[in-house]
Design a protein around this motif. Structure first.
Motif, PDB file in Angstrom:
ATOM      1  N   VAL A  26      70.419 -22.986 -43.467  1.00 33.75           N
ATOM      2  CA  VAL A  26      70.012 -24.238 -44.093  1.00 33.75           C
ATOM      3  C   VAL A  26      70.132 -24.120 -45.614  1.00 33.75           C
ATOM      4  N   ASP A  27      69.635 -23.014 -46.154  1.00 27.53           N
ATOM      5  CA  ASP A  27      69.696 -22.838 -47.604  1.00 27.53           C
ATOM      6  C   ASP A  27      71.133 -22.907 -48.111  1.00 27.53           C
ATOM      7  N   SER A  28      72.069 -22.319 -47.356  1.00 29.18           N
ATOM      8  CA  SER A  28      73.458 -22.312 -47.810  1.00 29.18           C
ATOM      9  C   SER A  28      74.059 -23.706 -47.781  1.00 29.18           C
ATOM     10  N   VAL A  29      73.744 -24.486 -46.739  1.00 29.30           N
ATOM     11  CA  VAL A  29      74.265 -25.841 -46.653  1.00 29.30           C
ATOM     12  C   VAL A  29      73.682 -26.710 -47.763  1.00 29.30           C
ATOM     13  N   VAL A  30      72.379 -26.582 -47.991  1.00 26.54           N
ATOM     14  CA  VAL A  30      71.738 -27.366 -49.046  1.00 26.54           C
ATOM     15  C   VAL A  30      72.320 -26.996 -50.403  1.00 26.54           C
ATOM     16  N   GLU A  31      72.485 -25.693 -50.653  1.00 23.69           N
ATOM     17  CA  GLU A  31      73.048 -25.254 -51.930  1.00 23.69           C
ATOM     18  C   GLU A  31      74.460 -25.796 -52.123  1.00 23.69           C
ATOM     19  N   LEU A  32      75.243 -25.765 -51.059  1.00 25.42           N
ATOM     20  CA  LEU A  32      76.607 -26.250 -51.166  1.00 25.42           C
ATOM     21  C   LEU A  32      76.644 -27.757 -51.395  1.00 25.42           C
ATOM     22  N   MET A  33      75.784 -28.486 -50.660  1.00 22.68           N
ATOM     23  CA  MET A  33      75.791 -29.938 -50.791  1.00 22.68           C
ATOM     24  C   MET A  33      75.335 -30.370 -52.175  1.00 22.68           C
ATOM     25  N   THR A  34      74.297 -29.731 -52.681  1.00 17.78           N
ATOM     26  CA  THR A  34      73.825 -30.098 -54.019  1.00 17.78           C
ATOM     27  C   THR A  34      74.843 -29.711 -55.087  1.00 17.78           C
ATOM     28  N   SER A  35      75.627 -28.678 -54.788  1.00 18.78           N
ATOM     29  CA  SER A  35      76.706 -28.328 -55.708  1.00 18.78           C
ATOM     30  C   SER A  35      77.815 -29.365 -55.663  1.00 18.78           C
ATOM     31  N   GLU A  36      78.188 -29.776 -54.456  1.00 17.78           N
ATOM     32  CA  GLU A  36      79.238 -30.783 -54.302  1.00 17.78           C
ATOM     33  C   GLU A  36      78.840 -32.106 -54.965  1.00 17.78           C
ATOM     34  N   LEU A  37      77.563 -32.436 -54.892  1.00 16.86           N
ATOM     35  CA  LEU A  37      77.073 -33.694 -55.460  1.00 16.86           C
ATOM     36  C   LEU A  37      76.227 -33.436 -56.706  1.00 16.86           C
ATOM     37  N   LYS A 198      68.196 -41.937 -66.800  1.00 19.02           N
ATOM     38  CA  LYS A 198      68.401 -40.510 -66.565  1.00 19.02           C
ATOM     39  C   LYS A 198      67.443 -40.035 -65.478  1.00 19.02           C
ATOM     40  N   GLY A 199      67.940 -39.183 -64.582  1.00 20.67           N
ATOM     41  CA  GLY A 199      67.070 -38.589 -63.581  1.00 20.67           C
ATOM     42  C   GLY A 199      67.665 -38.665 -62.188  1.00 20.67           C
ATOM     43  N   PHE A 200      67.093 -37.901 -61.280  1.00 15.20           N
ATOM     44  CA  PHE A 200      67.553 -37.834 -59.892  1.00 15.20           C
ATOM     45  C   PHE A 200      66.732 -38.819 -59.064  1.00 15.20           C
ATOM     46  N   GLY A 201      67.131 -40.076 -59.116  1.00 17.77           N
ATOM     47  CA  GLY A 201      66.444 -41.109 -58.358  1.00 17.77           C
ATOM     48  C   GLY A 201      65.537 -41.943 -59.234  1.00 17.77           C
ATOM     49  N   LEU A 202      65.559 -43.250 -58.988  1.00 13.70           N
ATOM     50  CA  LEU A 202      64.560 -44.101 -59.633  1.00 13.70           C
ATOM     51  C   LEU A 202      63.173 -43.600 -59.273  1.00 13.70           C
ATOM     52  N   ILE A 203      63.006 -43.198 -58.008  1.00 16.55           N
ATOM     53  CA  ILE A 203      61.843 -42.407 -57.606  1.00 16.55           C
ATOM     54  C   ILE A 203      62.352 -41.043 -57.187  1.00 16.55           C
ATOM     55  N   ASP A 204      61.851 -39.995 -57.816  1.00 13.15           N
ATOM     56  CA  ASP A 204      62.187 -38.624 -57.447  1.00 13.15           C
ATOM     57  C   ASP A 204      61.030 -38.082 -56.614  1.00 13.15           C
ATOM     58  N   GLY A 205      61.250 -38.031 -55.306  1.00 12.70           N
ATOM     59  CA  GLY A 205      60.178 -37.630 -54.399  1.00 12.70           C
ATOM     60  C   GLY A 205      59.928 -36.145 -54.343  1.00 12.70           C
ATOM     61  N   ASN A 206      60.798 -35.349 -54.974  1.00  7.75           N
ATOM     62  CA  ASN A 206      60.595 -33.897 -54.978  1.00  7.75           C
ATOM     63  C   ASN A 206      61.438 -33.326 -56.112  1.00  7.75           C
ATOM     64  N   ARG A 207      60.900 -33.396 -57.308  1.00  6.15           N
ATOM     65  CA  ARG A 207      61.631 -33.023 -58.513  1.00  6.15           C
ATOM     66  C   ARG A 207      62.010 -31.543 -58.499  1.00  6.15           C
ATOM     67  N   TYR A 208      63.237 -31.277 -58.907  1.00  6.04           N
ATOM     68  CA  TYR A 208      63.663 -29.883 -59.038  1.00  6.04           C
ATOM     69  C   TYR A 208      62.942 -29.215 -60.201  1.00  6.04           C
ATOM     70  N   ALA A 209      62.496 -27.974 -59.955  1.00  2.61           N
ATOM     71  CA  ALA A 209      61.832 -27.189 -60.983  1.00  2.61           C
ATOM     72  C   ALA A 209      62.854 -26.253 -61.629  1.00  2.61           C
ATOM     73  N   ALA A 210      62.389 -25.479 -62.575  1.00  2.00           N
ATOM     74  CA  ALA A 210      63.264 -24.512 -63.239  1.00  2.00           C
ATOM     75  C   ALA A 210      63.850 -23.559 -62.213  1.00  2.00           C
ATOM     76  N   GLY A 211      65.108 -23.195 -62.411  1.00  2.00           N
ATOM     77  CA  GLY A 211      65.755 -22.284 -61.480  1.00  2.00           C
ATOM     78  C   GLY A 211      66.424 -22.977 -60.311  1.00  2.00           C
ATOM     79  N   GLY A 212      66.417 -24.307 -60.322  1.00  5.68           N
ATOM     80  CA  GLY A 212      67.110 -25.041 -59.270  1.00  5.68           C
ATOM     81  C   GLY A 212      66.386 -25.089 -57.942  1.00  5.68           C
ATOM     82  N   LYS A 213      65.085 -24.907 -57.949  1.00  7.74           N
ATOM     83  CA  LYS A 213      64.293 -24.924 -56.731  1.00  7.74           C
ATOM     84  C   LYS A 213      63.492 -26.221 -56.665  1.00  7.74           C
ATOM     85  N   LEU A 214      63.414 -26.816 -55.472  1.00  5.02           N
ATOM     86  CA  LEU A 214      62.607 -28.023 -55.311  1.00  5.02           C
ATOM     87  C   LEU A 214      61.160 -27.741 -55.686  1.00  5.02           C
ATOM     88  N   GLY A 215      60.543 -28.721 -56.316  1.00  5.52           N
ATOM     89  CA  GLY A 215      59.168 -28.533 -56.785  1.00  5.52           C
ATOM     90  C   GLY A 215      58.172 -28.317 -55.677  1.00  5.52           C
TER      91      GLY A 215
END
Length: 851
Positions: A26-37, A198-215
Motif C-alpha cells: 500500500v505504501d508503495s502504491v500511495v507513494e507512486l500515485m502521489t508522485s505521479e500527481l 494555494k493548497g491541497f484541496g479547498l478542504i484538506d482533510g489530512n494535511r501532509y506534515a514535514a517529511g511527506g507524511k500524512l498528518g
C-alpha cells in the motif's frame, strides 16, 4: 493511469508497538500515485493564468449539455453573482437551536466550545472578503487535535457551521480530528477558491506534515463529516492542478450533499476529490461538473452511492483499492466513466469493483480495465456490473487488448457482467470475463428495480419549535451524572408530541435501558455518547440493552442519526442496540452515522492503562469484558435501513498519544434473526468482536453493500470461545472438532456467519484477519495466509445467499459450507487480499421459494 511496475514493492506487512499497520505494498502504491500527481499534492498556486478565471464560454457549454440531457443546470455559485438578488434562504433549525453541548472528558469542559459558527470568528461569507483565516481559526480554537501534532483524540470534538453564503478562500481549510464541517442544506454553502489559491484541496482533510507524511494516520482517522457545500474551483486557471477536497480517511466518516464545480475548459487539470490512503468509508449525494478527474480514489474499501458526474475527462480514476462498491452512479458526457486499469495487466493495483444500479450516458468508454484471463495478480481487477443502463456509450468495458463489452449508439441495459473467479455450490470454479446471471432480488428490497436507499435526514425544512434538547429537558451529558431518567422522559414525550429529540454533544451515562418508542426521531450533535455502565449491564447470562428500539410486537418508524453507543468498565451483559421494532410498508426505519464504540477512549475505563494488549500472557483481564453484543435485531424486527454504521471494539486507545494496542472483549458484533427481514446495510463495518462480526440466522431479505470486518487482534490468545461462553437461544457458534487438532487459528471469530437463511445478498465484502496474537507475521503473504483458518461460514439451510467481490486477508479458507471449504485463499491472490468475484449459493441447499 498506469503505475510503473518497477516501483511496486513486494507484498509484506510489518507490525509496530502501536496499532498502526504498515503494509509496504500500500505504501508503495500511495507513494507512486502521489508522485505521479505531485502537481496536485504539492499544489502551490496556479501554473498559469492563461485561461482566465471562470471561463464563461466553457460554462455555457456545460449548461447546454445539461439541458439537452434533461438534467437541471449545475448551480453556478460564483462570487460575481449578486447576493442581493439571491432567493431567500429557508431557516435551518441547526443554525438557530441553542448550542450547549459539552466535551465531558476535556480538561476544561466548562470552557471548551463544541459548536462554532464561522461568522463568530470573523468570516463574512459575502464572496468578497478572504475568509480563510477566520474559518481555520474557528476549526482550531481550543487546543484541538491538529494534523502532524496529534494522532487522535475524543476529548476535543467540534461542529463547525457555515451559514449560507459564498466564502472566498485563498488557501486550504485544514480539517482537525473529530470534526464535523456543516453548511446549510437549504442553500448550499459555497467555498470559492481565489484565482491564486494555494493548497491541497479547498478542504484538506489530512494535511501532509514535514517529511511527506500524512498528518493523521489515515487508517485511524475516525468520526468526521463534511456536508452541504459547493466546492468551486473555476476561478483557478484550468491547467492548474487544484483539488476540491483531500480526503484520506477511515471508518465513521462521510461526505454528503456536496457539489463540485470544476473547470471543464480544454486541458483542465482540476479534480473534485482526491483520496490516496485509508480504510473507509462512505459518501453519498455528490455532484461533479467538469474537471480532469471527478474523483481520484485509492483506499482499502469504500461505499459510494448517489453520485452524479458530468463533463469530466475521466469521471472516476480508481488507482488502487481492495474493494469498492458503487451504487446509483450517473456518469454523463465524459471521455471515460471509470478507469480501473492502474498498473497494467501484469501489475494491477485495483483489487475489486462492484458497480450496480447505475447509468452511463454519452460517454466514449464506460469502464477501462487491465484485467484479463491471464493477468496478474490472478484476481486483481475483479469487476462486477449489475443493472447498468447505457446511453450512447461507444464501449461499455475496454481491456488492454480491445473491447470486452460492447456499448450502444442508443439505449442498452446490462443485466450483469463479471470478470474474476466464480464459485458455486454445485459447479467447479470458473474464471469469468463475460455476461453473467444477475442475483435474484426480492421485490421487498427494491424500488423501481433498484435496491432501496435513503439519505440521512437533516430535517432541513422542519421548524425549530419541533426540536427538543435533552439538556433543556434536564440531562447533563457530563459523563458523571446518571442521565437515565432524563433521557427516557424526553424521548417518550417527544414521540407522543411529534417532536424531534436533539441530543446535545456530551457523554450521557445510563444505568438501565433507554427505550425508544415507535415514531421517534433522534439526532445528535457531533456524536454524543450514550454510555451504559453498572451492575444492570454486567450479567452475560441475562443481557440487557443500553438502547432498545421498540418492544416485541410494536410497529412504527424510528430514525436515529449521529450517535455513539458505548459502555464504561466491565459490562459483559450489555447489548448496545437492541431492535425489536417492525416497520412494514415501503419506507423502513433508519440508522445513519450511528456507531458503537467499546473501549479505547477517555472516560471508558477501558483505556490502554486499563486493558493493554498482552500477547505474552494467557490470562483474561475481567475488567476488560465490556459488552455482550453491539447490535441485535430480534425476530420481531423488520424494515430497517442502516447506513455508515461502524461497530468497533477498540484495538487501540484513541486518546493515547502513541495509539497503543488494547485487548478489550466484546462478545458479538451485528446479529440479525429478523423473521421478515427487509434489512439494508449500506457501508457498514464490524470489528474485533470475539465470536463473530456479522451473523444472520433464520432470516431473509437482506441487502449488504461493502461489509467490512476485522478479527480481534488478540485471537487466538484467547480464542473466540473465550471469555464468552455460548448462551442458549443465541445461535452462538460452536467451533468444529477439527479445531482441537488445528494450529490454533481455527478458533478465530467469524467475519460473516449465515445459518438457516435465504435471499441474503452481499455486494462487496472485506473480511480481514491481519493479526495472530497481536502479530502480523501471519498476513505477510497472500499465497499462504495463516492468521485464521476460516472466516465466512454458511450453515444448515440456505438459498440465494450470494456474494459479489469477497475479499479476505490472512485467511486460509475463504468460504465454508457446513465446515467444508469450497474456496481457499491460495489460488485467489489479489493485490493484497485474496478475492472471489462471485459466490452463489442458489443451488442445492435451498428452500422452496414460497417458504
Amino acid at each position: 493511469m498506469h503505475f510503473r511496475a518497477k516501483q511496486l514493492l513486494l507484498l509484506g506487512v510489518t507490525n509496530t508497538v502501536a496499532t498502526s499497520l504498515k503494509i509496504p505494498w500500500v505504501d508503495s502504491v500511495v507513494e507512486l500515485m502521489t508522485s505521479e500527481l505531485s502537481s496536485a499534492v504539492h499544489y502551490n498556486g496556479p501554473s498559469s493564468q492563461a485561461q482566465g478565471a471562470h471561463d464563461t464560454s466553457s460554462h455555457q457549454q456545460v449548461l447546454q449539455v445539461s439541458q439537452e440531457s434533461g438534467h437541471s443546470d449545475p448551480p453556478d455559485g460564483s462570487p460575481e453573482d449578486d447576493p442581493d438578488n439571491s432567493p431567500p434562504t429557508l431557516p435551518y433549525w441547526f443554525e438557530h437551536i441553542k448550542h450547549q453541548g459539552v466535551a465531558a472528558f476535556n480538561s476544561k469542559p466548562s470552557e471548551y466550545q463544541v459548536y462554532r459558527n464561522v461568522k463568530d470568528f470573523g468570516a463574512k461569507g459575502d464572496g468578497k472578503a478572504d475568509d480563510t483565516t477566520a474559518i481555520n481559526n474557528a476549526i482550531k480554537n481550543g487546543g484541538r487535535c491538529e494534523p502532524g501534532k496529534c494522532n487522535s483524540t475524543t476529548i476535543t470534538p467540534a461542529v463547525v457551521y457555515f451559514p449560507a453564503g459564498t466564502y472566498k478562500i485563498s488557501s486550504s481549510i485544514i480539517d482537525y480530528y473529530y470534526t464535523q464541517l456543516i453548511g446549510n442544506p437549504n442553500n448550499l454553502t459555497i467555498l470559492h477558491a481565489t484565482s491564486d489559491f494555494k493548497g491541497f484541496g479547498l478542504i484538506d482533510g489530512n494535511r501532509y506534515a514535514a517529511g511527506g507524511k500524512l498528518g493523521f494516520g489515515s487508517t485511524n482517522l475516525f468520526y468526521r463529516q463534511v456536508r452541504n457545500f459547493v466546492f468551486d474551483t473555476r476561478n483557478v486557471s484550468a491547467e492548474s492542478s487544484v483539488t476540491g477536497i483531500h480526503w484520506p480517511t477511515a471508518q465513521a466518516t462521510s461526505l454528503q450533499n456536496c457539489v463540485f464545480q470544476l473547470s471543464d475548459a480544454p486541458g483542465t487539470q482540476h479534480q473534485g476529490i482526491f483520496i490516496e490512503d485509508g480504510s473507509g468509508g462512505f459518501m453519498s449525494d455528490l455532484e461533479f461538473y467538469g474537471g480532469n478527474y471527478g474523483m481520484s480514489l485509492g483506499n482499502q474499501q469504500f461505499t459510494m452511492r448517489n453520485i452524479k458526474l458530468s463533463n469530466s475527462v475521466t469521471a472516476i480514476n480508481q488507482f488502487w483499492n481492495w474493494g469498492w462498491t458503487f451504487m446509483g452512479i450517473e456518469i454523463e458526457n465524459c471521455t471515460t466513466g471509470l478507469n480501473m486499469s492502474s498498473g497494467g495487466s501484469q501489475k494491477q493495483t485495483v483489487g475489486s469493483v462492484t458497480f450496480i444500479d447505475s447509468i452511463i450516458s454519452r460517454t466514449k468508454v464506460g469502464i477501462i480495465t487491465a484485467h484479463s484471463l491471464d493477468s496478474s495478480p490472478k484476481t486483481a481487477g475483479n469487476l462486477v456490473l449489475e443493472n447498468i443502463r447505457l446511453h450512447q456509450v461507444d464501449v461499455a468495458v475496454q481491456g488492454e487488448s480491445g473491447t470486452l463489452l460492447n456499448g450502444t449508439p442508443g439505449y442498452k441495459k446490462v443485466q450483469a457482467w463479471a470478470q474474476g473467479h466464480q464459485y458455486t455450490l454445485d459447479t467447479a470454479p470458473r474464471n469469468l470475463q463475460q455476461p453473467s446471471e444477475p442475483f435474484y432480488r426480492p421485490e421487498s428490497l427494491t424500488r423501481r428495480g433498484r435496491f432501496y436507499t435513503r439519505s440521512k435526514p437533516q430535517y432541513e425544512r422542519i421548524p425549530l419549535d419541533r426540536f427538543v434538547s435533552v439538556r433543556d429537558a434536564g440531562a447533563k451529558g457530563d459523563g458523571e451524572t446518571d442521565d437515565t431518567l432524563a433521557l427516557a422522559r424526553v424521548i417518550q414525550s417527544a414521540a407522543e408530541n411529534d417532536q424531534i429529540v436533539y441530543i446535545d454533544a456530551g457523554t450521557y451515562k445510563v444505568t438501565s435501558t433507554i427505550y425508544i418508542p415507535p415514531n421517534s426521531k433522534i439526532v445528535g450533535e457531533t456524536y454524543p455518547v450514550i454510555l451504559g455502565y453498572g451492575a444492570y449491564f454486567s450479567q452475560p447470562t441475562s443481557p440487557k440493552a443500553v438502547l432498545r428500539v421498540g418492544n416485541p410486537g410494536e410497529a412504527g418508524i424510528v430514525e436515529l442519526s449521529d450517535l455513539i453507543l458505548s459502555t464504561q468498565g466491565a459490562t459483559s451483559g450489555a447489548i448496545l442496540i437492541e431492535w425489536n421494532l417492525a416497520t412494514p410498508g415501503h419506507t423502513p426505519s433508519g440508522i445513519w452515522d450511528v456507531h458503537t464504540r467499546i473501549g479505547g477512549f477517555k472516560g471508558s475505563q477501558l483505556s490502554y492503562a486499563d486493558c493493554p494488549a498482552s500477547p505474552n500472557t494467557i490470562s483474561i483481564n475481567l475488567i476488560c469484558i465490556a459488552a455482550f453484543a453491539s447490535v441485535y435485531l430480534s425476530p420481531s424486527a423488520s424494515g430497517l435501513y442502516l447506513e455508515n454504521v461502524w461497530l468497533w471494539v477498540a484495538d487501540h486507545d484513541i486518546d493515547d498519544p502513541e495509539l497503543r494496542q488494547t485487548t478489550i472483549y466484546g462478545g458479538r458484533g451485528f446479529y440479525s434473526e429478523s423473521r421478515d427481514g427487509n434489512i439494508f446495510l449500506v457501508g457498514t463495518a464490524s470489528e474485533h468482536h470475539a465470536m463473530y462480526q456479522y451473523q444472520f440466522a433464520n432470516t431473509k431479505n437482506v441487502f449488504a453493500g461493502q461489509l467490512q470486518t476485522e478479527t480481534a487482534y488478540y485471537q487466538p490468545n484467547p480464542p473466540a470461545t473465550k471469555p464468552f461462553e455460548p448462551v442458549e437461544g443465541w445461535n452462538d457458534p460452536i467451533f468444529p472438532r477439527a479445531c482441537e487438532v488445528d494450529d490454533g487459528n481455527c478458533r478465530g471469530g467469524w467475519g460473516l456467519r449465515v445459518l438457516n437463511s435465504r435471499d441474503l445478498l452481499v455486494y462487496g465484502a472485506g473480511l480481514y484477519s491481519f493479526f495472530s496474537n497481536c502479530s502480523t507475521d501471519c498476513s505477510k503473504n497472500p499465497s499462504s495466509p495463516k492468521c485464521q483458518t476460516r472466516i465466512f461460514s454458511l450453515e444448515a439451510r440456505i438459498q440465494n445467499v450470494n456474494v459479489y467481490n469477497l475479499n479476505t486477508i490472512g485467511v486460509k479458507e475463504m468460504i465454508n459450507i457446513d465446515g467444508e471449504a469450497i474456496a481457499e485463499g491460495k489460488g485467489n491472490e489479489n493485490v493484497f487480499p485474496n478475492s472471489v468475484a462471485i459466490f452463489r449459493s442458489d443451488g442445492d441447499k435451498g428452500y422452496d421459494r414460497g417458504l
